[in-house]
Design a protein around this motif. Structure first.
Motif, short mmCIF file in Angstrom:
data_model
loop_
_atom_site.label_atom_id
_atom_site.label_comp_id
_atom_site.label_asym_id
_atom_site.label_seq_id
_atom_site.Cartn_x
_atom_site.Cartn_y
_atom_site.Cartn_z
N ALA A 1 0.90 -1.14 0.14
CA ALA A 1 0.02 0.08 0.12
C ALA A 1 0.94 1.26 0.00
CB ALA A 1 -1.07 -0.09 1.10
N GLY B 1 -4.41 -0.16 -2.36
CA GLY B 1 -4.81 0.84 -1.51
C GLY B 1 -4.75 0.50 -0.21
N LEU B 2 -4.58 1.17 0.65
CA LEU B 2 -4.40 1.04 2.22
C LEU B 2 -5.77 0.62 2.66
CD1 LEU B 2 -3.01 1.14 4.79
CD2 LEU B 2 -3.53 3.48 5.09
N ALA B 3 -7.03 1.38 2.57
CA ALA B 3 -8.08 0.73 2.85
C ALA B 3 -8.40 -0.73 2.20
CB ALA B 3 -9.15 1.88 2.52
N SER B 4 -7.98 -1.00 0.94
CA SER B 4 -8.57 -2.27 0.41
C SER B 4 -7.35 -3.16 0.90
CB SER B 4 -7.81 -2.22 -1.12
OG SER B 4 -8.74 -1.29 -1.88
N ILE C 1 -6.64 -3.30 4.25
CA ILE C 1 -7.34 -3.77 5.69
C ILE C 1 -8.53 -4.60 5.41
CG2 ILE C 1 -8.38 -2.77 7.63
CD1 ILE C 1 -6.35 -0.36 7.39
N CYS C 2 -9.36 -4.02 4.22
CA CYS C 2 -10.68 -4.67 4.04
C CYS C 2 -10.33 -6.16 3.65
CB CYS C 2 -11.56 -3.79 3.03
SG CYS C 2 -12.22 -2.11 3.68
N THR D 1 -8.90 -8.53 6.54
CA THR D 1 -10.14 -8.65 7.36
C THR D 1 -11.11 -9.87 6.88
OG1 THR D 1 -9.85 -6.35 8.38
CG2 THR D 1 -11.68 -7.69 8.95
N LEU E 1 -10.26 -7.07 12.76
CA LEU E 1 -9.84 -5.66 12.10
C LEU E 1 -8.96 -4.76 12.70
CD1 LEU E 1 -10.87 -3.38 10.07
CD2 LEU E 1 -12.58 -2.57 11.67
N SER F 1 -5.32 -4.12 11.22
CA SER F 1 -5.02 -2.51 10.99
C SER F 1 -3.72 -2.35 11.47
CB SER F 1 -6.17 -1.89 11.67
OG SER F 1 -7.48 -2.08 10.97
N TYR G 1 2.99 -0.32 6.48
CA TYR G 1 2.86 0.94 5.63
C TYR G 1 3.77 2.10 6.18
CZ TYR G 1 0.50 5.04 3.45
OH TYR G 1 -0.01 5.86 2.50
#
Length: 226
Positions: A59, A65-68, A70-71, A74, A162, A166, A173
């Motif tokens: 990421a 993507g960072l959010a991707s 993590i999602c 998880t 999560l 995270s 990251y």
């Protein structure tokens, strides 16, 4: 996708589990990280402490993507946990007791006490267990044996996963090319957990053997008295 590698001056090209996870992410992107974590849940020797920081590094390089990251990781954790939940559900109480009867030093009463403890503290065990090495995967099995409500299991597993994911993804990251250092520090935590487990097993064995010896001595005394 760019090469997700250790910094050349500090470490060799990633091999083994790191190389395998790198290939998955280079091929599939963030879903590859999720697949790696799902497999890590099913096969605990695969360390999330390598996979998650590596996803964070990817990421930081803009590869995913960072959010991707993590999602997807998880989601992978939840999928793996649900699979193990159903392993426990298929095992069931009767088979668990049957296995206990065949194990040395283990009694059916031990299973009953463990079951009673899980009934009282199962929610906490599932939530916090997702953040403890070794127990992260295994905690899903007693949840299945006890047939914990699936919605409750999913919520607790998702929240615990999560948080854990995270922390490690963010660490990778922020560290960038030094993402591999996360494993060094998390490895210390894992050794502490393993040491605690071994001490607990040792205490259980010594306690059970001492009780058995005391009963044998008492029984011998009764025979002599008779």
């Amino acid at each position: 996708m760019s090469d997700l590698a250790y910094p050349r001056a500090a470490q060799p090209e990633p091999t083994g589990i790191a190389g395998w996870a790198t290939d998955l992410m280079e091929t599939l992107g963030a879903p590859g990280a999720g697949l790696a974590v799902a497999l890590e849940n099913l096969f605990p020797p695969l360390p999330s402490e390598v996979i998650l920081p590596l996803a964070g590094f990817a990421a930081s390089q803009g590869d995913i993507g960072l959010a991707s990251a993590i999602c997807w990781t998880t989601l992978g954790s939840v999928v793996g946990a649900v699979a193990l939940y159903y392993v426990g559900a298929l095992l069931g109480r009767d088979r668990t007791r049957s296995i206990a009867r065949r194990l040395p030093l283990v009694k059916v009463e031990d299973v009953d006490r463990t079951e009673a403890w899980f009934v009282r503290h199962g929610g906490k065990a599932v939530f916090f267990g997702r953040m403890i090495p070794i127990f992260r995967s295994m905690i899903s099995i007693p949840a299945g044996v006890e047939r914990m409500s699936m919605p409750r299991f999913l919520v607790l597993t998702t929240l615990g996963s999560l948080i854990w994911n995270s922390v490690f993804v963010f660490a990778g990251y922020l560290l960038g090319e030094n993402w591999w250092r996360v494993e060094e520090y998390s490895g210390l935590f894992q050794k502490v957990v393993i040491g605690g487990v071994l001490l607990g097993i040792g205490w259980f064995v010594v306690r059970r053997l001492s009780r058995s010896g005391a009963r044998d001595t008492a029984a011998a005394g009764d025979r002599d008295a008779g």
